[in-house]
Design a protein around this motif. Sequence first.
Motif, PDB file in Angstrom:
ATOM      1  N   LEU A 122       2.451  12.692   9.131  1.00 59.66           N
ATOM      2  CA  LEU A 122       1.973  11.596   8.293  1.00 59.66           C
ATOM      3  C   LEU A 122       1.051  10.692   9.105  1.00 59.66           C
ATOM      4  CD1 LEU A 122       5.370  10.665   6.557  1.00 59.66           C
ATOM      5  CD2 LEU A 122       3.577  12.177   5.676  1.00 59.66           C
ATOM      6  N   THR A 123       0.157  10.020   8.405  1.00 60.13           N
ATOM      7  CA  THR A 123      -0.779   9.112   9.087  1.00 60.13           C
ATOM      8  C   THR A 123      -0.603   7.665   8.651  1.00 60.13           C
ATOM      9  OG1 THR A 123      -2.471   9.542   7.406  1.00 60.13           O
ATOM     10  CG2 THR A 123      -2.494  10.937   9.379  1.00 60.13           C
ATOM     11  N   GLU A 124       0.149   7.413   7.585  1.00 62.32           N
ATOM     12  CA  GLU A 124       0.339   6.055   7.074  1.00 62.32           C
ATOM     13  C   GLU A 124       1.820   5.772   6.882  1.00 62.32           C
ATOM     14  OE1 GLU A 124      -1.880   3.831   6.835  1.00 62.32           O
ATOM     15  OE2 GLU A 124      -3.716   5.004   6.968  1.00 62.32           O
ATOM     16  N   PRO A 125       2.297   4.580   7.286  1.00 56.74           N
ATOM     17  CA  PRO A 125       1.551   3.448   7.864  1.00 56.74           C
ATOM     18  C   PRO A 125       1.224   3.621   9.342  1.00 56.74           C
ATOM     19  CG  PRO A 125       3.854   2.914   7.788  1.00 56.74           C
ATOM     20  CD  PRO A 125       3.722   4.272   7.148  1.00 56.74           C
ATOM     21  N   CYS A 126       1.619   4.800   9.892  1.00 49.09           N
ATOM     22  CA  CYS A 126       1.300   5.104  11.282  1.00 49.09           C
ATOM     23  C   CYS A 126       1.427   6.613  11.442  1.00 49.09           C
ATOM     24  CB  CYS A 126       2.258   4.378  12.242  1.00 49.09           C
ATOM     25  SG  CYS A 126       3.983   4.842  12.002  1.00 49.09           S
ATOM     26  N   LYS A 127       0.974   7.134  12.560  1.00 43.33           N
ATOM     27  CA  LYS A 127       1.089   8.562  12.813  1.00 43.33           C
ATOM     28  C   LYS A 127       2.511   8.890  13.247  1.00 43.33           C
ATOM     29  CE  LYS A 127      -3.735   9.442  14.105  1.00 43.33           C
ATOM     30  NZ  LYS A 127      -4.644   9.948  15.168  1.00 43.33           N
ATOM     31  N   LEU A 128       3.145   9.811  12.531  1.00 47.26           N
ATOM     32  CA  LEU A 128       4.473  10.276  12.911  1.00 47.26           C
ATOM     33  C   LEU A 128       4.741  11.613  12.254  1.00 47.26           C
ATOM     34  CD1 LEU A 128       6.597   9.857  10.305  1.00 47.26           C
ATOM     35  CD2 LEU A 128       6.412   7.493  10.973  1.00 47.26           C
ATOM     36  N   PRO A 137       0.772  -1.244   0.000  1.00 43.67           N
ATOM     37  CA  PRO A 137       0.000   0.000   0.000  1.00 43.67           C
ATOM     38  C   PRO A 137       0.804   1.295   0.000  1.00 43.67           C
ATOM     39  CG  PRO A 137      -0.195  -1.131   2.116  1.00 43.67           C
ATOM     40  CD  PRO A 137       0.489  -2.069   1.188  1.00 43.67           C
ATOM     41  N   HIS A 138       2.031   1.271   0.545  1.00 44.99           N
ATOM     42  CA  HIS A 138       2.787   2.526   0.647  1.00 44.99           C
ATOM     43  C   HIS A 138       4.242   2.322   0.223  1.00 44.99           C
ATOM     44  CE1 HIS A 138      -0.598   4.366   2.697  1.00 44.99           C
ATOM     45  NE2 HIS A 138      -0.652   3.296   3.462  1.00 44.99           N
ATOM     46  N   PHE A 139       4.766   3.309  -0.494  1.00 41.63           N
ATOM     47  CA  PHE A 139       6.150   3.291  -0.970  1.00 41.63           C
ATOM     48  C   PHE A 139       6.756   4.673  -0.739  1.00 41.63           C
ATOM     49  CE2 PHE A 139       8.946   4.393  -4.654  1.00 41.63           C
ATOM     50  CZ  PHE A 139      10.033   3.612  -4.293  1.00 41.63           C
ATOM     51  N   TRP A 140       7.950   4.687  -0.151  1.00 37.24           N
ATOM     52  CA  TRP A 140       8.683   5.944   0.024  1.00 37.24           C
ATOM     53  C   TRP A 140      10.006   5.841  -0.725  1.00 37.24           C
ATOM     54  CZ3 TRP A 140       8.497   7.145   6.029  1.00 37.24           C
ATOM     55  CH2 TRP A 140       7.143   7.300   6.418  1.00 37.24           C
ATOM     56  N   ARG A 141      10.392   6.953  -1.338  1.00 36.35           N
ATOM     57  CA  ARG A 141      11.710   7.049  -1.991  1.00 36.35           C
ATOM     58  C   ARG A 141      12.462   8.225  -1.378  1.00 36.35           C
ATOM     59  NH1 ARG A 141      10.568   8.983  -6.828  1.00 36.35           N
ATOM     60  NH2 ARG A 141      11.884  10.848  -6.808  1.00 36.35           N
ATOM     61  N   LEU A 193       1.735  10.068  -5.857  1.00 39.78           N
ATOM     62  CA  LEU A 193       2.516  10.895  -4.945  1.00 39.78           C
ATOM     63  C   LEU A 193       1.599  11.575  -3.928  1.00 39.78           C
ATOM     64  CD1 LEU A 193       5.323  12.141  -4.248  1.00 39.78           C
ATOM     65  CD2 LEU A 193       4.714  14.023  -5.794  1.00 39.78           C
ATOM     66  N   THR A 194       1.943  11.460  -2.649  1.00 41.43           N
ATOM     67  CA  THR A 194       1.148  12.097  -1.595  1.00 41.43           C
ATOM     68  C   THR A 194       1.905  13.224  -0.895  1.00 41.43           C
ATOM     69  OG1 THR A 194       1.842  10.329  -0.069  1.00 41.43           O
ATOM     70  CG2 THR A 194      -0.302  10.078  -1.171  1.00 41.43           C
ATOM     71  N   HIS A 195       3.237  13.102  -0.772  1.00 40.63           N
ATOM     72  CA  HIS A 195       4.031  14.158  -0.139  1.00 40.63           C
ATOM     73  C   HIS A 195       5.411  14.231  -0.788  1.00 40.63           C
ATOM     74  CE1 HIS A 195       1.179  13.072   3.122  1.00 40.63           C
ATOM     75  NE2 HIS A 195       1.215  14.362   3.410  1.00 40.63           N
ATOM     76  N   ARG A 196       5.915  15.451  -0.854  1.00 39.13           N
ATOM     77  CA  ARG A 196       7.325  15.691  -1.190  1.00 39.13           C
ATOM     78  C   ARG A 196       7.867  16.519  -0.025  1.00 39.13           C
ATOM     79  NH1 ARG A 196      10.236  17.898  -6.651  1.00 39.13           N
ATOM     80  NH2 ARG A 196      12.058  18.836  -5.655  1.00 39.13           N
TER      81      ARG A 196
END
Length: 219
Positions: free
Chosen positions: A203-209, A157-161, A191-194
């Motif tokens: 951020l809320t996914e995969p957890c709140k941080l 569900p989520h990918f970060w680069r 893309l959700t954030h840069r």
Amino acid sequence: MAMLVQTSEAPVKAKKPHKKAAPKSASFWDTPGELSVDEWFELNSRDDGSRYELIDGSLIVSPPPPAQHQWIGDNLRMLLHDSLPEELAAITASGMLLDGKPGAIPDVIVVERQPLREGAKVARPEWVRLVVEIVSKSTTATDRRIKPVKYAEAGIPHFWRIEMLPFQGHGNDQLPVVFTYSLNEEGSYQLTHRIAAGTATDLTEPCKLTLDPATLAAI
């Protein structure tokens, strides 16, 4: 077709041709084109420090990552570890199956904890909530284009680069820059954030941080 004819003469035993021992294969595959999990582990235990990944049947070899790369990965793992719920765990440089076979070694993954407690040697995509790749010079094409497609196909569900070196279009952003993506309804990453270094983002996914890439690079 040759016919077998019976005679009264004593049978003559044919001499078996001498068989030369087959040369020992230099391949790590017991079966051509198929790499078992144990063979994959053996390949990655070599002393050269390289990573050996198998994607769509192609062996991708990456040299040992630089110190900054490892530092960013370790700091991100600790940040995730402190924020994740009990049922999830953050792991660095752990193998993950693709298409049911040995595949990728992401820099960081967030995975369900229970299968690991039960002795799973390698992560399956259905257990993985987030996969992270930190781009190095030697892994640019793989991390930006090849792996995201495979991760999306696997349904992660989520990918970060994370870009830690200057890249086309980075403008005045301070490095490192984190790009976060989520899987959309079409099965592609959107893309959700840069997030540039020095910018704290909730951020809320995969957890709140709260993520500020500058803290990942701080030594």
